[in-house]
Design a protein around this motif. Structure first.
Motif, PDB file in Angstrom:
ATOM      1  N   LEU A 353       0.845  -1.191   0.000  1.00 14.96           N
ATOM      2  CA  LEU A 353       0.000   0.000   0.000  1.00 14.96           C
ATOM      3  C   LEU A 353       0.881   1.242   0.000  1.00 14.96           C
ATOM      4  CD1 LEU A 353      -2.656   1.675   0.490  1.00 14.96           C
ATOM      5  CD2 LEU A 353      -2.268   1.248   2.938  1.00 14.96           C
ATOM      6  N   CYS A 354       0.675   2.112  -0.987  1.00 12.26           N
ATOM      7  CA  CYS A 354       1.386   3.393  -1.030  1.00 12.26           C
ATOM      8  C   CYS A 354       0.543   4.451  -0.332  1.00 12.26           C
ATOM      9  CB  CYS A 354       1.642   3.791  -2.479  1.00 12.26           C
ATOM     10  SG  CYS A 354       2.532   5.359  -2.661  1.00 12.26           S
ATOM     11  N   THR A 355       1.114   5.120   0.662  1.00 11.60           N
ATOM     12  CA  THR A 355       0.369   6.150   1.401  1.00 11.60           C
ATOM     13  C   THR A 355       0.880   7.556   1.126  1.00 11.60           C
ATOM     14  OG1 THR A 355       1.794   5.868   3.352  1.00 11.60           O
ATOM     15  CG2 THR A 355      -0.254   4.567   3.262  1.00 11.60           C
ATOM     16  N   ASP A 356       1.988   7.658   0.386  1.00 11.25           N
ATOM     17  CA  ASP A 356       2.516   8.980   0.063  1.00 11.25           C
ATOM     18  C   ASP A 356       3.466   8.841  -1.120  1.00 11.25           C
ATOM     19  OD1 ASP A 356       2.744  11.816   0.601  1.00 11.25           O
ATOM     20  OD2 ASP A 356       4.782  11.405   1.289  1.00 11.25           O
ATOM     21  N   GLY A 357       3.452   9.813  -2.020  1.00 10.42           N
ATOM     22  CA  GLY A 357       4.370   9.785  -3.136  1.00 10.42           C
ATOM     23  C   GLY A 357       4.054   8.696  -4.141  1.00 10.42           C
ATOM     24  N   GLU A 358       5.105   7.964  -4.530  1.00 11.96           N
ATOM     25  CA  GLU A 358       4.965   6.965  -5.588  1.00 11.96           C
ATOM     26  C   GLU A 358       5.917   5.809  -5.334  1.00 11.96           C
ATOM     27  OE1 GLU A 358       4.327   8.200  -9.912  1.00 11.96           O
ATOM     28  OE2 GLU A 358       6.419   7.515  -9.941  1.00 11.96           O
ATOM     29  N   LEU A 389      11.770  -3.011  -5.516  1.00 13.89           N
ATOM     30  CA  LEU A 389      11.040  -1.820  -5.098  1.00 13.89           C
ATOM     31  C   LEU A 389      11.911  -0.580  -5.242  1.00 13.89           C
ATOM     32  CD1 LEU A 389       8.592  -0.504  -3.620  1.00 13.89           C
ATOM     33  CD2 LEU A 389       9.653  -1.209  -1.468  1.00 13.89           C
ATOM     34  N   THR A 390      11.381   0.443  -5.953  1.00 11.38           N
ATOM     35  CA  THR A 390      12.021   1.746  -6.044  1.00 11.38           C
ATOM     36  C   THR A 390      10.938   2.819  -5.942  1.00 11.38           C
ATOM     37  OG1 THR A 390      11.863   1.730  -8.464  1.00 11.38           O
ATOM     38  CG2 THR A 390      13.927   0.924  -7.496  1.00 11.38           C
ATOM     39  N   GLY A 391      11.350   4.090  -5.929  1.00 11.57           N
ATOM     40  CA  GLY A 391      10.364   5.162  -5.924  1.00 11.57           C
ATOM     41  C   GLY A 391      10.741   6.302  -5.004  1.00 11.57           C
ATOM     42  N   ASP A 392       9.776   7.152  -4.751  1.00  8.75           N
ATOM     43  CA  ASP A 392       9.951   8.304  -3.868  1.00  8.75           C
ATOM     44  C   ASP A 392       8.651   8.481  -3.101  1.00  8.75           C
ATOM     45  OD1 ASP A 392      10.707  10.566  -2.580  1.00  8.75           O
ATOM     46  OD2 ASP A 392      10.905  11.823  -4.361  1.00  8.75           O
ATOM     47  N   GLY A 393       8.566   7.862  -1.929  1.00  6.66           N
ATOM     48  CA  GLY A 393       7.328   7.900  -1.165  1.00  6.66           C
ATOM     49  C   GLY A 393       7.348   6.907  -0.026  1.00  6.66           C
ATOM     50  N   THR A 394       6.166   6.589   0.476  1.00  5.76           N
ATOM     51  CA  THR A 394       6.012   5.666   1.601  1.00  5.76           C
ATOM     52  C   THR A 394       5.180   4.479   1.167  1.00  5.76           C
ATOM     53  OG1 THR A 394       6.116   7.494   3.191  1.00  5.76           O
ATOM     54  CG2 THR A 394       5.204   5.416   3.979  1.00  5.76           C
ATOM     55  N   LEU A 395       5.705   3.287   1.416  1.00  3.44           N
ATOM     56  CA  LEU A 395       4.998   2.045   1.064  1.00  3.44           C
ATOM     57  C   LEU A 395       4.883   1.158   2.293  1.00  3.44           C
ATOM     58  CD1 LEU A 395       4.146   0.339  -1.692  1.00  3.44           C
ATOM     59  CD2 LEU A 395       6.056  -1.072  -0.906  1.00  3.44           C
TER      60      LEU A 395
END
Length: 402
Positions: A353-358, A389-395
């Motif tokens: 679940l992503c709660t912020d960003g991407e 897993l990569t990105g810029d946010g919270t998972l």
């Protein structure tokens, strides 16, 4: 790996805006209380593997070992053993407890043998499973968790200066801890309805007054009880709530709620995970059935600190919320642009679940797929698949204990 389509449950205590803001939809004006992610038959998520949307519980039923892994099926049976939610409370949930596994099995078997329909309002046990749970705050989050020490509860209640509460104060000061808590809770739940309502109204007025003093002892707690009383005026659960620890979680902090621990969520947005069960015994702040004898049998009359949890970092960058339970394991990843890819190992079923960003998810192997999750979006990963897993946010990552 598949993107999830999830159901929002519109319970009356829900916020009208918090979940729409998270998932990027327009508010309907109606309460939107819980976003369910998982395979609970009450509101299963849906996935599409090229033949149209299918309920996740049906997908798992068709191949439990292939979806969950043989080890998880052997330990927990042929179903996803946890349910992940986003919970958005604008008014209090009921003060409640959950049974342990032995109590749930015995209670379910007894009610089945007595022929009580599963949807009967007086039914306590909807299944034979326990329901430990954890809540992680996404915003400042108010809740009640576990009993205060009786002396502290006595001080808090005595300061209300309501004569009808004096017998409860005397019991809390005179009796051994477990006996004092049991006697007072039983007395509150067994009191005459009109008399206790009058007492609650007086206590609420005093709580409002004490909450107005920012330097007063327990001012924040009095404010929480007074706010709850506005949703449930005269409800005896207000007095029961005063026996419990009032907790304000900051974003990222968590509470674990084991069997027999009385608790209630009051206000805020959080990620909740629980064992896949509907077993709830209520003791206040609700119009629903309260089975006092069964409740008193299940409640653990143990006072203490509510035990606010903070995530424990691992060398791989994952932050794990510790819980003494095998049916679920909840963790989070704080991702940043340019960070090294992180590997989520295969072997257990996962909901992400992503709660912020991407967050970008890529399954390895010759038939690898990529999914990008934006804020409020989620995915299901069957046990055989490894995710990069990569990105810029919270998972947040929900799985079972390996």
């Amino acid at each position: 790996m598949n993107r999830l389509t999830n159901t929002v449950r519109p319970y009356a205590w829900g916020s009208t805006t918090a979940i729409p803001d998270l998932i990027g939809t327009e508010p309907t004006g109606e309460p939107q209380a819980e976003l369910w992610m998982g395979a609970h038959p009450g509101a299963p998520s849906r996935i599409d593997r090229g033949h149209g949307p299918v309920a996740l519980d049906a997908v798992i039923d068709a191949d439990p070992a292939g979806e969950l892994g043989e080890a998880a099926v052997k330990r927990f049976g042929p179903r996803l053993p946890f349910l992940l939610k986003v919970l958005a409370a604008a008014a209090p949930l009921s003060v409640q407890v959950h049974p342990d596994l032995a109590q749930a099995r015995a209670g379910f078997a007894d009610e089945e043998a007595r022929g009580i329909p599963l949807d009967a309002p007086e039914r306590n046990y909807k299944d034979a499973n326990h329901k430990p749970e954890m809540i992680v705050a996404l915003t400042p989050f108010d809740g009640l968790c576990g009993f205060r020490h009786p002396a502290e509860a006595a001080d808090l209640i005595e300061a209300l200066a309501v004569p009808a509460l004096t017998p409860y104060v005397d019991i809390l000061r005179a009796q051994p801890e477990d006996q004092a808590l049991r006697e007072v809770l039983a007395a509150v739940l067994g009191a005459d309805a009109d008399a206790i309502a009058e007492t609650v109204h007086a206590a609420t007025a005093s709580a409002e007054r004490l909450a107005a003093d920012p330097d007063g002892l327990h001012a924040r707690s009095y404010g929480a009880y007074a706010k709850a009383a506005r949703s449930f005026p005269g409800d005896r659960g207000i007095i029961a709530a005063m026996l419990l620890n009032h907790v304000r979680l900051q974003p990222g902090e968590a509470l674990y709620l084991g069997a027999g621990v009385p608790h209630a969520y009051l206000d805020g947005l959080g990620v909740e995970i629980m064992a896949n069960s509907d077993n709830v015994l209520r003791c206040g702040l609700t119009p629903k059935h309260i089975d006092v004898p069964e409740l008193l049998r299940v409640v653990r009359f143990e006072a203490g600190d509510p035990g606010v949890l903070r995530p424990e970092p691992t060398p791989e960058g994952e932050e794990v919320y510790p819980a003494p339970i095998d049916e679920f394991c909840l963790s989070r990843h704080l991702l940043s642009t340019g960070g090294h890819p992180r590997t989520l190992p295969a072997g257990t079923p996962q909901i992400l679940l992503c709660t912020d960003g991407e967050a970008r998810l890529h399954t390895t192997g010759p038939n690898g797929t990529t999914i990008t999750l934006s804020r409020g979006e989620s995915a299901y990963v069957p046990a055989p698949e490894t995710v990069e897993l990569t990105g810029d946010g919270t998972l947040f990552r929900a799985t079972v204990t390996a």
